[in-house]
Motif scaffolding. Structure first.
Motif, PDB file in Angstrom:
ATOM      1  N   VAL B 191       0.835  -1.215   0.000  1.00  0.00           N
ATOM      2  CA  VAL B 191       0.000   0.000   0.000  1.00  0.00           C
ATOM      3  C   VAL B 191       0.865   1.259   0.000  1.00  0.00           C
ATOM      4  O   VAL B 191       0.556   2.233  -0.687  1.00  0.00           O
ATOM      5  CB  VAL B 191      -0.956   0.004   1.217  1.00  0.00           C
ATOM      6  N   TRP B 266      -3.288   1.223 -10.045  1.00  0.00           N
ATOM      7  CA  TRP B 266      -2.816   1.708  -8.752  1.00  0.00           C
ATOM      8  C   TRP B 266      -2.668   3.232  -8.768  1.00  0.00           C
ATOM      9  O   TRP B 266      -2.902   3.910  -7.759  1.00  0.00           O
ATOM     10  CB  TRP B 266      -1.492   1.038  -8.366  1.00  0.00           C
ATOM     11  N   THR B 275      -4.076   6.236  -0.778  1.00  0.00           N
ATOM     12  CA  THR B 275      -2.886   5.677  -0.129  1.00  0.00           C
ATOM     13  C   THR B 275      -2.347   6.602   0.959  1.00  0.00           C
ATOM     14  O   THR B 275      -1.306   6.317   1.548  1.00  0.00           O
ATOM     15  CB  THR B 275      -1.765   5.395  -1.156  1.00  0.00           C
ATOM     16  N   ASP B 277      -1.473   8.131   4.370  1.00  0.00           N
ATOM     17  CA  ASP B 277      -1.277   7.436   5.646  1.00  0.00           C
ATOM     18  C   ASP B 277      -1.215   8.419   6.815  1.00  0.00           C
ATOM     19  O   ASP B 277      -0.690   8.097   7.876  1.00  0.00           O
ATOM     20  CB  ASP B 277       0.023   6.607   5.566  1.00  0.00           C
ATOM     21  N   ALA B 342      -4.986   4.697   3.989  1.00  0.00           N
ATOM     22  CA  ALA B 342      -4.131   3.537   3.699  1.00  0.00           C
ATOM     23  C   ALA B 342      -4.550   2.308   4.511  1.00  0.00           C
ATOM     24  O   ALA B 342      -4.407   1.175   4.045  1.00  0.00           O
ATOM     25  CB  ALA B 342      -2.660   3.868   3.967  1.00  0.00           C
TER      26      ALA B 342
END
Lengths: 452, 452
Positions: B191, B266, B275, B277, B342
Motif C-alpha cells: 500500500v 494503482w 494511499t 497514511d 491507507a
C-alpha cells in the motif's frame, strides 16, 4: 539572556520575536503603554533588528534572546504578565510550558497544537489564559464568523453551510507578475502551503483532497468590491463544526484565496515536485534553475519551452514559468548548491515576488453562510478587504498584529471571565476585538438574501 | 523472556521474528544445525506461531519475546553469536545497539539506516559484522549486479548505464484479478510502496519523480522468458553509484516491477488520495468502501461508474476498481470505522489479493548494463525469475530468506575477512552466496551484445 535597558520586572507584556510583520503590533503596544503609563518588552535574537525597533518605540525595552528551551523561555519571561509569541509555531509548546512555570498568559496567532491541548488542565487550574488562533487566518476569520453565527442562531436559524476563505495577496496596482503574487508574510509558508491532505465537509460527507490535487481543484469566488479569487481548501476544517457550535452542518470549508491565474501556475510546481521538502539535491557551483528543472523534467534543457509546454498542456503557463527564472533569457543562477527542492524554489520567489517599499499588499476575507429560518432558506455573505499602507505597514501586519494586541489589552484590563486554553470564539472575546479592529479599518460588508 | 526448551547459550544463531516469510530461512537453518550438530533459536511474540514453527524444526528452540527496547534485545540475544533480524525495519537500530552490547553479528534484509551508520565505528572496533540489505531487493539484486560489474571492470570496461528492477508478483496461472497482483510479502509495504520522492541518475542528470507521478511514469521492460513488466523507480538510487564502484555513471536506476495493468490502476488509488497514511477518517458502523470513495470523489455515490470513469478517463479501469470492492454488486463493508485511508485500503487488498494455499508467487529480476570496452559499446542483460512452490514456500520466502541464512553460515565458518558495517557488495561476500543460491534455483540468464 542579556538585559538591554531596564529590568523586565516592571513590564507587563513581552513580545517574543520581532520580525517584519510585528511592526503594527509593536506600534499598538507602544500606544497602549503610553496611555497606561507602563513599559513593554521585545525579545529577539537579532540585536540590530531589536535596536532599530526599540529606537522607534519610546515605551519598549529590548532583550536579546537566543534560547530555545523551556528553561530559557521561563527565565526570559520572568515576571511578565502576558506573553505574545510571534516565534515559529513549533516553539509555542515550549513557550507555553514556560508560561505555566511563570504563571503568565499567552497569546499566539498560530493554530492550537496537540501539545498545547495537553496543557489545558494546568492552564485552567492556574487561572491563566492561553489564546491561540488569534491573528488573521486563523483569527479574524473565526471572530467575524462567530459574530454572524451567534446572530443567526439567536434568531433561531439553523446553519447548513459555511465556507470561509482568506488571502494575503498584493493590491491590483502592484500585482505585476503572472502569478499575481508577492510576499507579505513568511515565504516558506507560501512554498509549503497546502502540504498534507485538505479535509472538509461537503453536502453531509467528509471530503479529502490530497496535496497533489489541491491547486487543481480550486473554486472561483467573487468578493463584492474586490473581484474574483481562486479558493483552495486549507487544512482540516472538520473540527470547526463543533468548535463553531455548528454540529450537524452539511458543508463546512475553510480555505485560502489566491488571485486568478495563481493556482494553475502553482499547480505546475506541485506536479513537477518542486515543492518537495524532503529530498536533498546537490548541484555544482554555477548551476541554474534550468538544471533544477531538468531534475523534474528530463529533456528540459534541450528544448525548454517545448518540454514545459508539453508538461503543462498550456503555452502561456509554460512561458510564465520560464520567465520566473527557470529558462530562457531570464534563467536565474541557483543561490545554493545543496538543499531540498522547496529551498531552491523559496530562494527564487523571495527574489522574484518582492513586495517593493511602495508596493501595497491586500488582505481579502469572504464568509458565506446558508441557513434555514422559519421554513425559509437564506444566504448571508460577509466580506472584508484591506489594502496596506506600504511594504512595512502592510494589511497583513495590521490584521495579524492587531488582534493579539487588543487581546493583550483586554487581559491586562481583566476583561475576560473565561480562563484556560481558548480560541477567540466567545462573544466576550471577539466582540471587543472586532469593535476595536473596525477603528483600524477592518470592517465587514454583510448582505443577506433569501434563497429561492 | 520465557525459555521454551533449552538455554540459548548453546545456540549460535538467533532469528528475531518468525513471520510467514521466515519459513524457508528457518528450514535452511535447521538443515545447517543438523549438519553442524548445533541448535538455533527462534524468538517471536506469538506463542502459537512459535510452537507451530519449532514443532516442525527439530533443531530449533523457541523463545517468546515481546520486548522492544535495547535492554530487552540485549538480554534476549545473550550469548548468541549471530542475530538474523526479520523484525520491522524501525526496530533494527535497537537490535543493532543490543548486538554491540552482546558482541554479536547482525544480518538483516532491510535497507541500511542512518542510525546503523552511526554505529559503524563501534561495529568495526569490536570486530563484528553487521550486514544489511541482504534479502531479495535489496540483496540478491546487489550481489548479482556486483558480480557482473566486477567482471566488466576486470576486463577494462567502463559502465555508463545500469538499471535494475525486481518484482514480487504472482505466477501467470494465478494472476486472476485485473491488478495482476497478489500478496506475497508485507501488505502494508504494498500500500505504501513508492512513498516519498524517487531519485536516480538519467543521462548524466539527477532525476526526481514525486510520489503522485510515480505510477504514471513507469517504463515497460521485457524479461526474456518471463514476459513484459511495468517498472517504476524505487527510492534513492544515487548512493549506489559510489557503493557499486560506478562513479561517473550516466544512468543508474533501481526500480520495482509490477505486471502489465497494475500501474495504471494503482495510479488511480494514488491520484484519489486513497494511499494517504496521515489523515484520520471516521465512518459510522455499516459504512462501505463506496462511502470511503465518496470522501475522495464527491458525487461518487450518486453515479459510481460515471464519476469514477470521468476521474480515471478509462472505463475498463473504473470498472476494475469498482469490482475490487468500491462499488456495484461487489461493494465491500469497511472492516473498521476509524483509520487512515491507507488502513482501509490495506484491509481491502488483504482480503482481495490473497495468495491462496495452492497459488504460486513469482519473483522476477532484471539488470541491464551498458558499457564501453576497447572503443566498442556493449549491452549486458541479466535476469532471473522464480515461481514459488505454494503459498508457504514462496519464491519470495526463498529469495528473501536464503541469503541471510547463507551469510550466517559463512560468518559461523569465519569465511569473511571484512568486518564492520557491510553491504553484500564484495566478492568474498556475494560469490559464495550466489553460488549456493544457484542450488536453490536462483540462477541468472545473462547475454551480452554489441550496441550498434
Amino acid at each position: 539572556v542579556e538585559r538591554f535597558k531596564f529590568a523586565a520586572m516592571s513590564n507587563p507584556i513581552l513580545v517574543l520575536g520581532a520580525g517584519r510583520s510585528a511592526t503594527v503590533l509593536l506600534d499598538y503596544l507602544n500606544d497602549l503603554a503610553q496611555k497606561g503609563n507602563f513599559r513593554f518588552t521585545i525579545a529577539d535574537a537579532d540585536e540590530k533588528n531589536l535596536s532599530s525597533k526599540t529606537s522607534e518605540l519610546p515605551h519598549a525595552d529590548g532583550l536579546i534572546f537566543k534560547g530555545s528551551e523551556v528553561s530559557d523561555f521561563a527565565s526570559l519571561i520572568g515576571n511578565h504578565k502576558i506573553v505574545i509569541s510571534l516565534l515559529p509555531p513549533p516553539l509555542h509548546p515550549k513557550v507555553g510550558k514556560a508560561c505555566l512555570e511563570t504563571r503568565s498568559h499567552l497569546i499566539t496567532a498560530s493554530y492550537e497544537s496537540p501539545e498545547m491541548r495537553e496543557m489545558s488542565k494546568e492552564i485552567s487550574e492556574k487561572g491563566l489564559i492561553f489564546m491561540n488562533e488569534c491573528g488573521l487566518d486563523p483569527g479574524i476569520d473565526h471572530m467575524s464568523a462567530m459574530e454572524i453565527i451567534h446572530d443567526i442562531q439567536s434568531k433561531g436559524g439553523k446553519i447548513t453551510k459555511f465556507t470561509s476563505f482568506t488571502g494575503g495577496l498584493v493590491a491590483d496596482e502592484f500585482d505585476d507578475n503572472p502569478f499575481k503574487y508577492k510576499i507579505s508574510w513568511n515565504p516558506r509558508n507560501v512554498v509549503l502551503a497546502g502540504k498534507g491532505v485538505a479535509k472538509f465537509l461537503q453536502n453531509g460527507n467528509v471530503s479529502l483532497i490530497p496535496y497533489h490535487r489541491l491547486f487543481d481543484e480550486y473554486e472561483t469566488i467573487s468578493v463584492k468590491g474586490w473581484g474574483e479569487f481562486e479558493g483552495y481548501a486549507n487544512r482540516d476544517s472538520t473540527p470547526y463544526a463543533e468548535l463553531y457550535g455548528l454540529e450537524g452542518i452539511k458543508t463546512l470549508k475553510r480555505g485560502t484565496f489566491r488571485k486568478k491565474g495563481f493556482c494553475d501556475r502553482w499547480n505546475v510546481m506541485v506536479q513537477l515536485g518542486l515543492t518537495d521538502d524532503d529530498t536533498n539535491l546537490t548541484f555544482s557551483e554555477g548551476a541554474t534553475y534550468s538544471d533544477l528543472m531538468e531534475a523534474f523534467l528530463p529533456g528540459f534543457k534541450t528544448g525548454q519551452f517545448e518540454a514545459l509546454s508539453a508538461f503543462c498542456g498550456n503555452e502561456k503557463i509554460a512561458s510564465d514559468i520560464l520567465d520566473l527564472g527557470f529558462g530562457g533569457p531570464k534563467t536565474e543562477k541557483l543561490d545554493r548548491t545543496n538543499g531540498k527542492p522547496a529551498d531552491y524554489l523559496l530562494d527564487l520567489i523571495v527574489k522574484k515576488w518582492v513586495l517593493l517599499p511602495n508596493d501595497k499588499d491586500l488582505v481579502v476575507m469572504n464568509h458565506c453562510f446558508e441557513y434555514k429560518l422559519e421554513d425559509s432558506d437564506y444566504q448571508t455573505v460577509s466580506s472584508f478587504g484591506m489594502v496596506g499602507d506600504n511594504s512595512i505597514r502592510t494589511a497583513m501586519a495590521k490584521t495579524v498584529g492587531l488582534p493579539p494586541g487588543i487581546v493583550a489589552k483586554q487581559i491586562l484590563n481583566n476583561q475576560f471571565k473565561q480562563k484556560g486554553l481558548l480560541l477567540p470564539l466567545q462573544q466576550e472575546i471577539y466582540s471587543p476585538v472586532l469593535k476595536e479592529l473596525a477603528h483600524f479599518g477592518v470592517s465587514f460588508f454583510t448582505t443577506t438574501r433569501p434563497l429561492s
